[in-house]
Write an enzyme that holds these catalytic residues in place. Structure first.
Site, PDB file in Angstrom:
ATOM      1  N   TRP A 122      -4.840   8.843  -7.302  1.00  0.00           N
ATOM      2  CA  TRP A 122      -5.155   8.078  -6.091  1.00  0.00           C
ATOM      3  C   TRP A 122      -4.592   6.660  -6.191  1.00  0.00           C
ATOM      4  O   TRP A 122      -4.160   6.073  -5.201  1.00  0.00           O
ATOM      5  CB  TRP A 122      -6.676   8.018  -5.893  1.00  0.00           C
ATOM      6  N   HIS A 123      -4.581   6.128  -7.425  1.00  0.00           N
ATOM      7  CA  HIS A 123      -4.132   4.756  -7.596  1.00  0.00           C
ATOM      8  C   HIS A 123      -2.639   4.592  -7.369  1.00  0.00           C
ATOM      9  O   HIS A 123      -2.186   3.501  -6.991  1.00  0.00           O
ATOM     10  CB  HIS A 123      -4.511   4.257  -9.000  1.00  0.00           C
ATOM     11  N   GLY A 124      -1.863   5.618  -7.615  1.00  0.00           N
ATOM     12  CA  GLY A 124      -0.437   5.461  -7.380  1.00  0.00           C
ATOM     13  C   GLY A 124       0.353   6.665  -7.831  1.00  0.00           C
ATOM     14  O   GLY A 124      -0.123   7.488  -8.614  1.00  0.00           O
TER      15      GLY A 124
END
Length: 477
Positions: free
Chosen positions: A325-327
């Site tokens: 989700w962060h990247g």
């Protein structure tokens, strides 16, 4: 327009005055001025993506309405999946397409099939992961009949686009925020004062702690091949405080400025670096995201029910997805995987809920054990942060390998023209302040608030990093 920018220092008071003194006649006018302010705030990054925000708002409002009004299960499923697919489709195109295309091409090239992937030349819309998750939770809750659809489009638009949380959370829930925007707010001086204190403390965390730590962490991570063991250890610690000061500082500012408008947002941080194990750490770090994944992924998968094998599978899924989700980078996946590995012994020994209350110390031997647990948890998180910060997994591994193999602990002069240890005193003072205030939202209120307020302003003026301006890390997610 960042929260710590001069433009925002002008924007916020103007909105505050318009909200309380010009458009305070009704709930509708209050919400309209906040929506207009939010759209202006968002368009300051790139006005073209404003259309994406408006479309996303309309999509979830309309599909939520249709799900509730549909009498046939087939129709309800259609509108539900339409919302899920379109929302995740936008996220996939803007955030993950290039990663998957490049990774697939690299895989084919590895087996001798030369390919040249088609990559999109697009900028990631700021805040897309946050407002997409806003909308998803709203639609999912309607589909499973946990909440009713919101029929007032103005109220729903404010729920999605409210500017304090728009670009980096907290990820709000309809059950918490919508009831607040559906009533007219009245000015509460005490609440506004608390909000101002929290906003100011968040600013201290950002420009005094995070941005100063960033100058050291960047100088060390960007030249790790030339750093000795001491510098590399300090680099990992500085980054740990950079990302904490950056994101929790942003969250404090968001919560604080929202109180200025009479609206409470979900708490996002609860002193995670004083955790006694990694399970407690994840109950205190980015709480709104952790609880989102727990409610909408972990529990539907079975959560902690079923066989141990199934529980282990669920833990790895939720941590790896959270990392992703962060990247779109293998380093975030590795970071999530490492945290799952940390969590595993606690799960297998049924000790993942041992530390539910805020830590307290007494003058006895048991407190030494607790301090040891806190230090160990912090060091484990620092090790994982190396993967989060490094540009590639190879760089992260080489960084950690050099800590072990270099064996030199002399002071080094960094490229930012500072010694590697100089920041330690300020970080230590920050830890003491946080420890003494771990039962409160911010340290300024209470006794001697005027003195503490003056010290914060003095710290901002004398210790803040302004010449080497840095944006918030989580804006890129």
């Amino acid at each position: 327009m960042f929260f710590n920018s001069f433009a925002f220092a002008l924007f916020l008071p103007i909105v505050f005055i318009l909200y309380w003194f010009v458009f305070n006649r009704s709930k509708k006018t209050q919400n309209l001025i906040l929506i207009l302010a939010s759209y202006y705030f968002y368009s300051c990054w790139d006005w073209r993506f404003l259309f994406l925000l408006v479309f996303s708002t309309f999509l979830d409002y309309f599909t939520g309405y249709k799900i509730e009004k549909s009498t046939k299960e087939q129709s309800r499923k259609f509108w539900f999946w339409l919302s899920i697919i379109v929302n995740l489709g936008f996220l996939g195109v803007f955030k993950y397409y290039n990663f998957f295309a490049a990774s697939f091409a690299e895989l084919l090239n590895g087996v001798g099939l030369k390919t040249s992937p088609f990559l999109l030349d697009v900028v990631l819309p700021v805040g897309i992961s946050f407002y997409t998750f806003h909308g998803l939770s709203y639609v999912i809750d309607i589909y499973y009949k946990r909440i009713k659809a919101e029929y007032n489009f103005i109220d729903y638009s404010l729920f999605v686009s409210y500017f304090p949380l728009l670009v980096a959370g907290p990820i709000e829930r309809a059950t918490h925020l919508l009831p607040q925007v559906k009533v007219k707010r009245t000015f509460n001086f005490e609440k506004a004062q608390q909000g101002l204190y929290q906003l100011l403390w968040g600013l201290v965390k950002k420009v005094v702690i995070a941005d100063t730590c960033a100058t050291y962490a960047n100088a060390i991570f960007d030249n790790y091949e030339n750093m000795n063991s001491l510098s590399l250890i300090l680099g990992a610690i500085y980054f740990a405080f950079q990302i904490y000061g950056d994101f929790s500082g942003y969250s404090d500012m968001a919560l604080g400025m929202s109180k200025l408008f009479g609206i409470d947002l979900l708490k996002n941080f609860n002193y995670p670096y004083f955790s006694r194990d990694i399970a407690e750490f994840w109950r205190r770090w980015h709480i709104s995201l952790s609880s989102w994944f727990k409610d909408y992924l972990y529990i539907p998968l079975g959560g902690s029910k079923g066989s141990k094998l199934k529980q282990v599978r669920n833990v790895f899924i939720i941590f790896v997805v959270s990392g992703f989700w962060h990247g779109a980078n293998w380093t975030y996946l590795a970071w999530g995987f490492i945290n799952a590995v940390y969590f595993l012994p606690l799960l297998l020994l049924n000790r993942n809920r041992n530390n539910m209350e805020t830590v307290a110390l007494n003058w006895n031997l048991d407190s030494l054990r607790v301090v040891g647990q806190i230090v160990m948890t912090f060091l484990l998180s620092c090790l994982a942060w190396v993967f989060f910060r490094a540009p590639t997994i190879t760089d992260a591994v080489m960084y950690l390998k050099r800590i072990v193999t270099n064996g030199a602990f002399a002071s080094q002069y960094l490229k930012n023209e500072r010694y590697n240890y100089e920041l330690l005193i300020m970080v230590s003072l920050f830890v003491l302040v946080e420890w003494n205030n771990r039962f409160k939202e911010e340290p300024i209120s209470g006794k001697y608030s005027t003195v503490k307020l003056s010290l914060c302003l003095l710290a901002l003026l004398t210790l803040g990093t302004y010449s080497d301006y840095k944006e918030f890390i989580y804006f890129q997610f």
